[in-house]
Design a protein around this motif. Structure first.
Motif, mmCIF file in Angstrom:
data_model
loop_
_atom_site.group_PDB
_atom_site.id
_atom_site.type_symbol
_atom_site.label_atom_id
_atom_site.label_comp_id
_atom_site.label_asym_id
_atom_site.label_seq_id
_atom_site.Cartn_x
_atom_site.Cartn_y
_atom_site.Cartn_z
ATOM 1 N N PRO A 128 0.811 -1.226 0.000
ATOM 2 C CA PRO A 128 0.000 0.000 0.000
ATOM 3 C C PRO A 128 0.839 1.267 0.000
ATOM 4 O O PRO A 128 0.494 2.243 -0.678
ATOM 5 N N VAL A 129 1.955 1.275 0.734
ATOM 6 C CA VAL A 129 2.821 2.452 0.752
ATOM 7 C C VAL A 129 3.466 2.652 -0.622
ATOM 8 O O VAL A 129 3.570 3.785 -1.120
ATOM 9 N N ILE A 130 3.885 1.563 -1.261
ATOM 10 C CA ILE A 130 4.462 1.669 -2.606
ATOM 11 C C ILE A 130 3.425 2.219 -3.580
ATOM 12 O O ILE A 130 3.712 3.100 -4.402
ATOM 13 N N GLU A 408 10.980 13.248 -1.288
ATOM 14 C CA GLU A 408 11.773 12.804 -0.139
ATOM 15 C C GLU A 408 10.920 12.727 1.123
ATOM 16 O O GLU A 408 10.944 11.726 1.846
ATOM 17 N N ALA A 409 10.169 13.799 1.383
ATOM 18 C CA ALA A 409 9.306 13.803 2.559
ATOM 19 C C ALA A 409 8.221 12.742 2.430
ATOM 20 O O ALA A 409 7.846 12.092 3.407
ATOM 21 N N GLY A 410 7.716 12.547 1.204
ATOM 22 C CA GLY A 410 6.658 11.564 0.990
ATOM 23 C C GLY A 410 7.113 10.154 1.275
ATOM 24 O O GLY A 410 6.413 9.394 1.950
ATOM 25 N N ILE A 415 7.619 5.332 4.968
ATOM 26 C CA ILE A 415 8.359 4.438 5.865
ATOM 27 C C ILE A 415 7.844 4.578 7.287
ATOM 28 O O ILE A 415 7.655 3.581 8.008
ATOM 29 N N LEU A 416 7.598 5.836 7.719
ATOM 30 C CA LEU A 416 7.053 6.050 9.072
ATOM 31 C C LEU A 416 5.683 5.408 9.227
ATOM 32 O O LEU A 416 5.390 4.785 10.256
ATOM 33 N N PHE A 417 4.829 5.531 8.201
ATOM 34 C CA PHE A 417 3.511 4.905 8.253
ATOM 35 C C PHE A 417 3.639 3.388 8.352
ATOM 36 O O PHE A 417 2.903 2.739 9.098
ATOM 37 N N SER A 418 4.561 2.814 7.572
ATOM 38 C CA SER A 418 4.749 1.357 7.606
ATOM 39 C C SER A 418 5.185 0.900 8.988
ATOM 40 O O SER A 418 4.647 -0.068 9.545
ATOM 41 N N LEU A 419 6.177 1.611 9.558
ATOM 42 C CA LEU A 419 6.672 1.229 10.879
ATOM 43 C C LEU A 419 5.626 1.480 11.949
ATOM 44 O O LEU A 419 5.467 0.672 12.885
ATOM 45 N N ALA A 420 4.890 2.591 11.830
ATOM 46 C CA ALA A 420 3.851 2.893 12.816
ATOM 47 C C ALA A 420 2.739 1.853 12.780
ATOM 48 O O ALA A 420 2.231 1.416 13.825
ATOM 49 N N THR A 421 2.359 1.435 11.572
ATOM 50 C CA THR A 421 1.326 0.406 11.442
ATOM 51 C C THR A 421 1.788 -0.899 12.059
ATOM 52 O O THR A 421 1.042 -1.576 12.785
ATOM 53 N N LEU A 422 3.053 -1.273 11.770
ATOM 54 C CA LEU A 422 3.608 -2.503 12.337
ATOM 55 C C LEU A 422 3.650 -2.439 13.855
ATOM 56 O O LEU A 422 3.265 -3.385 14.558
#
Length: 569
Positions: A128-130, A408-410, A415-422
């Motif tokens: 989903p992030v990709i 870059e910010a996106g 990555i932050l969303f992926s780690l936060a979800t995990l």
């Protein structure tokens, strides 16, 4: 030591005709794309042709995928422009040098990752992030190309700057008419032409080839119109301009330490995105063709392609979705097709490139816009939202972040969303009270099935590894269940889904054991995995455990039913 790549020793001769034909077709069809993506990256148009030669051969020799095609790609191009435009003037010698540093740095990083067998790093970003990153980048690409339609020169690549420039200085002229007409024709070809040709009796394969041929036909038609009407001189229609003649030369250089420091983050992001895109596409193709993909060889192949690109054109390259689609549709069977394509492109650069000098930029922008629109994956975004709100928010947040804040910010947000979800999922484990299905040895959630339970006994299944971040959830659920059943005398923690118990969890379980023991409640474990049990043996928890350790939940149920729970080691 292997001197020939795996696909060439021995080469299956029955594929020779298909590979040669596919290579020639790919060369013809990707010429406009190569020019367009070089301009999208802020580089001279010939750079896109140059990096379609030696880097393609390098990937064919060192990569793993049989049919994936490497070359200029939209995402890498827009990333290159977004990070370098604030530093140097696009197209200037300094800008070209910095682009080569990005290609070299990301190539070296990819080769190192492949050599150290770090292909698993491609899984840092969820699908989903990709999808969100690609969709946000596609929208950004569309906005970045509108300047060629409306004659503006924004001072930045972000959407807000482009919109302000369009509102302040945008105008409709001959270039606008050419660009919008090209968008309409290419859009029609992509959406409806194949179906129309099939209804006229053309085979799907032939119809697909005609659709892929359309961008080249539009480019040739627009160039002929400019030449016939002298539109560039009489009406100021912007054209590609002089394309350097001759073959690309190898220009060795050594990047300065300051340049590497300044471009460290862009190099890392280009490598990461290239890694994810290349491996994801390569795996999909390998599955479809029932082949095996070596992720680490893919990284080495892509890395070598970028290193070579740094010295012959200076533009970072990647696995192109549309280029690969053309390669597959043209009948490519092995990487020899890519080598043939590179050699054919060499002939184009040597003799035919100057013929494209009067190609209108608005037509190249139109081809980029149509390709970018097809990259907007609304279906994946909707599917992620419906299936899992956390994944949907991650995808949407990444897309909006790319569009509003930049690439870059996106990607950082992604990555932050992926780690936060995990972290959120791991810190809120599913914990179920279970009971036995009558007349069986199967145990299920009491909220889903009609099950038997033992009075005074609580069977609690933990569906997550235990670590410092989710212990509060376990303690809260246990306290809640004990409050509901005040006569509880036995608590059985079912650990078949627990793959790890960290130090904090072990100490908290020890505290729970002492607390329950003080309240007259025995703590038991069931179905502990071997590696987890090996770590727990010898700890205070194991030595002071008030209850027993059972091999299975059914053993615990049987023993506690009889009232004499034996030790099960």
């Amino acid at each position: 030591m292997r001197l020939l790549p795996h696909w060439a020793s021995p080469y299956p001769r029955q594929h020779l005709g298909s590979d040669v034909l596919a290579g020639i077709i790919v060369t013809i069809l990707v010429i406009p794309q190569s020019l367009a993506y070089a301009l999208l990256a802020g580089l001279p148009p010939q750079a896109g042709l140059y990096v379609s030669i030696l880097p393609v051969i390098a990937y064919a020799l060192f990569g793993s995928s049989m049919v994936q095609a490497v070359g200029p790609v939209a995402i890498t191009a827009i990333m290159t422009y977004s990070v370098l435009a604030p530093i140097a003037a696009p197209g200037s010698p300094a800008y070209i040098g910095l682009a080569a540093v990005v290609a070299l740095g990301s190539g070296v990083l990819l080769v190192l990752c492949g050599s150290l067998r770090l292909g698993f790093l491609a899984n840092l970003l969820s699908r989903p992030v990709i999808a969100g990153f690609i969709s946000g980048s596609a929208v950004l690409i569309v906005f970045s190309q509108l300047k060629h339609f409306f004659g503006v020169a924004p001072q930045g690549s972000d959407a807000a700057t482009v919109i302000r420039a369009l509102l302040a200085d945008g105008r409709l002229d001959m270039a606008s008419a050419i660009g919008l007409t090209a968008v309409a024709i290419l859009g029609f070809a992509r959406l409806w032409l194949a179906g129309l040709l099939e209804r006229c009796g053309l085979s799907p394969a032939a119809g697909g080839f005609v659709v892929r041929l359309f961008p080249l036909l539009v480019v040739l038609g627009a160039t002929a119109a400019v030449i016939a009407g002298d539109l560039d001189r009489l009406h100021g229609v912007a054209v590609v301009g002089r394309i350097a003649e001759g073959l690309p030369g190898l220009t060795p250089f050594l990047p300065a330490a300051g340049e590497l420091q300044q471009l460290a983050l862009p190099i890392l992001l280009v490598a990461l995105i290239g890694m994810v895109q290349n491996i994801s596409m390569g795996q999909a193709l390998a599955i479809r063709r029932r082949e095996r993909l070596d992720a680490n060889a893919e990284l080495r192949g892509l890395g070598c392609a970028n290193i070579v690109a740094a010295f012959s054109g200076g533009m970072p390259v990647g696995g192109g979705v549309s280029r690969t689609a053309v390669n597959v549709a043209a009948g490519a069977q092995t990487p020899l097709a890519s080598i043939i394509s590179a050699l054919a492109m060499l002939l184009v650069v040597a003799g035919a490139a100057p013929l494209l000098a009067r190609l209108p930029l608005a037509v190249l922008a139109a081809s980029i816009i149509v390709a970018a629109v097809s990259m907007i994956d609304l279906r994946s975004l909707r599917q992620a939202w419906r299936y899992d709100r956390a994944d949907g928010l991650a995808a949407l947040g990444t897309a909006v972040g790319v569009f509003v804040l930049g690439l870059e910010a996106g990607i950082g947000l992604g990555i932050l969303f992926s780690l936060a979800t995990l972290l959120y999922r791991a810190s809120t484990p599913h914990i179920a009270v279970i009971g036995r299905i009558p007349d069986s040895e199967h145990f299920r959630n009491v909220e889903r099935y009609a099950v038997e339970t033992l009075p005074g006994t609580l069977f609690l299944r933990i569906d997550e590894s235990l670590f410092f971040g989710n212990l509060h959830a376990l303690e809260s659920r246990l306290a809640s269940e004990l409050e509901k059943a005040g006569d509880t005398r036995h608590v059985v923690l079912i650990m078949n889904a627990v793959n790890r118990v960290d130090t904090t969890a072990m100490e908290v379980l020890s505290d729970l054991n002492r607390d329950l023991c003080g309240r007259g409640i025995a703590l038991h474990f069931a179905e502990i995995k071997g590696p987890v049990q090996d770590r727990l043996i010898g700890t205070p928890l194991w030595q002071e455990l008030s209850g027993r350790v059972f091999l299975s939940v059914n053993d615990a149920y049987t023993a506690l039913t009889s009232g004499t729970p034996p030790r099960a080691d």
